[in-house]
Design a protein around this motif. Structure first.
Motif, short mmCIF file in Angstrom:
data_model
loop_
_atom_site.label_atom_id
_atom_site.label_comp_id
_atom_site.label_asym_id
_atom_site.label_seq_id
_atom_site.Cartn_x
_atom_site.Cartn_y
_atom_site.Cartn_z
N HIS A 180 14.60 -44.06 8.55
CA HIS A 180 15.31 -44.33 7.88
C HIS A 180 14.53 -45.72 6.60
CE1 HIS A 180 19.87 -43.61 5.86
NE2 HIS A 180 19.03 -44.77 4.87
N HIS B 160 14.36 -46.67 2.07
CA HIS B 160 14.52 -46.72 0.95
C HIS B 160 12.73 -47.48 0.12
CE1 HIS B 160 18.02 -45.00 0.93
NE2 HIS B 160 18.62 -45.41 1.65
N HIS C 24 23.71 -40.38 3.91
CA HIS C 24 24.06 -41.83 3.92
C HIS C 24 25.79 -40.71 3.65
CE1 HIS C 24 20.36 -42.50 2.32
NE2 HIS C 24 20.69 -44.30 2.20
N HIS D 199 24.23 -43.58 8.59
CA HIS D 199 24.85 -44.70 9.15
C HIS D 199 26.37 -44.34 9.91
CE1 HIS D 199 22.70 -47.01 6.69
NE2 HIS D 199 23.01 -46.13 5.57
N ASP E 150 16.08 -49.27 6.63
CA ASP E 150 17.28 -48.80 5.51
C ASP E 150 16.75 -49.55 4.28
OD1 ASP E 150 18.29 -48.06 3.84
OD2 ASP E 150 20.37 -48.49 4.87
FE FE2 Z 1 20.05 -45.87 3.29
#
Ligand code: FE2
Length: 428
Positions: free
Chosen positions: A61, A63, A214, A246, A313
């Motif tokens: 996970h 970005h 998410h 999450h 993340d």
């Molecule tokens: Fe995320």
């Protein structure tokens, strides 16, 4: 492709082994000292001298399109998820594909340096030009020799928050992404949140894609979209291709509801990913004292045989300002804030970092057995415990038998009068 031999490496369960990789696949694993590497050139052999080896790591996970954008145009002083979204909305008004590619490629190489040869990245599909998605899809091809990238089209601002967002998501899906996401707790109402989950499953089924949402990334115990995700995955037999990222609100649900939800998740076959760096700072921001830490119920999910992955993340972005692309940093944070500091937790954390994360990615032939893919990491440390404690440099990273990163560790000397002591932080 020639052979590669790693000699005298220590596995997570403490065995000393030699490993030979042939044509990108592990073909022999023997007791240390058994395999000869004499005839191989220096670049094709590595003497681990008792250091820890694991299969290469998977980052489930991340970005990459946001990475290294922290502080532009401003830092997230409120520390909330919503503030991060606002700052990114300002940033992306002037975003270009080259900018995204440059930051993402830089970050992806940090991951490789830390032993990661697979990453699932979300790509903001509410950015009007979709340069985010385009950039990450191009990088997926350009970096394939060193890292496998999976791209999830992620509607960061919500699907029903703006007229054009649904069309943008559909457009992104047509661009050959690997999966689709959603953010139902950020939709305007409960109804639109539920609709967003169902819309994504419809799209995923039509285009044969994975789902990674998410979901319930909030401290609000009234935020209950994970049950909708689990039920849709169950109805459509999509559980092994669905991830709930999450699930922070599970921390704050009453026990009776948490128990029902965990049973539903187990039945659906959905995986969960916890993201300690972000959730350790984003959650609890609306609390006075006591302040919740807002991570999901890892122990209870695992007790129900649900796969729980461990992600980073954000790396230096508007939601989390820190990080250097090391999954062991995420693990180190989890050890502390999830009370996973017992010695028995060492193997639980490693299971999350290796088997769980690779299962979520859908890796085939993951492991260190004959027949496994020849991708592995040698750490500058000598046991599973000390590797979590030290988060040391990765001496060697192999992807399918080819070296993709090497680190020469630095040396520290303590000076006391004429005495010189080399300090390496090892326990013995
Ligand atoms: Fe995320």
């Amino acid at each position: 492709m020639g052979d590669f031999v790693v000699r005298d490496a220590k596995t997570l369960d403490g065995q000393s082994v030699d490993i030979r990789i042939r044509d990108g696949v592990i073909d022999r694993v023997e007791r240390a000292g058994t395999l000869s590497a004499g005839e191989l050139e220096e670049e094709r052999r590595f003497d681990a001298e008792g250091r820890l080896v694991t299969p290469s790591l998977t980052e489930p996970h991340l970005h990459l399109d946001y990475a290294l954008a922290a502080g532009q145009p401003r830092w997230n002083e409120a520390g909330t998820l919503a503030e991060g979204i606002d700052i990114w909305a300002e940033y992306k008004q002037n975003l270009t594909k080259d900018d995204v590619k440059q930051r993402a490629a830089r970050t992806a190489k940090w991951l490789v340096a830390h032993g990661v040869t697979r990453v699932r990245t979300h790509a903001d599909a509410t950015e009007e030009s979709l340069a985010t998605v385009e950039a990450l899809l191009e990088l997926r091809r350009e970096l394939q020799d060193i890292i496998d990238i999976e791209v999830i089209a992620f509607p960061q601002d919500g699907i029903f928050t703006d007229e054009g967002n649904q069309a943008l998501l559909r457009e992104a899906v047509e661009m050959d992404v690997d999966g689709i996401g959603a953010i139902p707790h950020a939709e305007p109402t409960r109804e639109t949140g539920v609709k967003s989950v169902k819309t994504v499953f419809d799209l995923a089924r039509k285009s044969d894609l994975k789902v990674d949402m998410h979901i319930d990334e909030t401290d609000d115990p009234g935020s209950r979209f994970t049950e909708v995700l689990a039920n849709e995955a169950r109805r459509h037999s999509w559980g092994d291709r669905t991830t709930a990222s999450h699930v922070a609100a599970l921390h704050s649900y009453p026990n009776s509801y948490a128990s029902k939800l965990i049973s539903l998740l187990a039945e659906s076959g959905v995986s969960v990913i916890t993201n300690p760096p972000d959730n350790s700072v984003l959650q609890g921001r609306h609390d006075d004292y006591p302040r919740r830490r807002g991570h999901t119920r890892i122990d209870q999910l695992q007790d129900a045989n649900i796969t729980v992955g461990l992600g980073h993340d954000s790396i230096v972005d508007p939601w989390y300002h820190y990080g250097k692309g090391d999954p062991l940093d995420a693990a180190y944070i989890l050890i502390h804030y999830a009370h996973m500091s017992g010695y028995d937790d060492v193997s639980v954390i490693w299971d999350m970092l290796t088997t769980a994360n690779s299962d979520i990615f859908g890796c085939k032939n993951y492991g260190l057995e004959p027949g496994s893919e020849g991708s592995l990491v040698v750490y500058d440390s000598f046991s599973a415990f000390d590797t979590l404690r030290l988060r040391p440099p990765r001496r060697l990273v192999l992807k399918e038998g080819t070296p993709v990163a090497r680190t020469r560790p630095s040396e520290t000397t303590v000076l006391q009068g004429d005495e010189r002591t080399t300090v390496d932080f090892q326990r013995s």
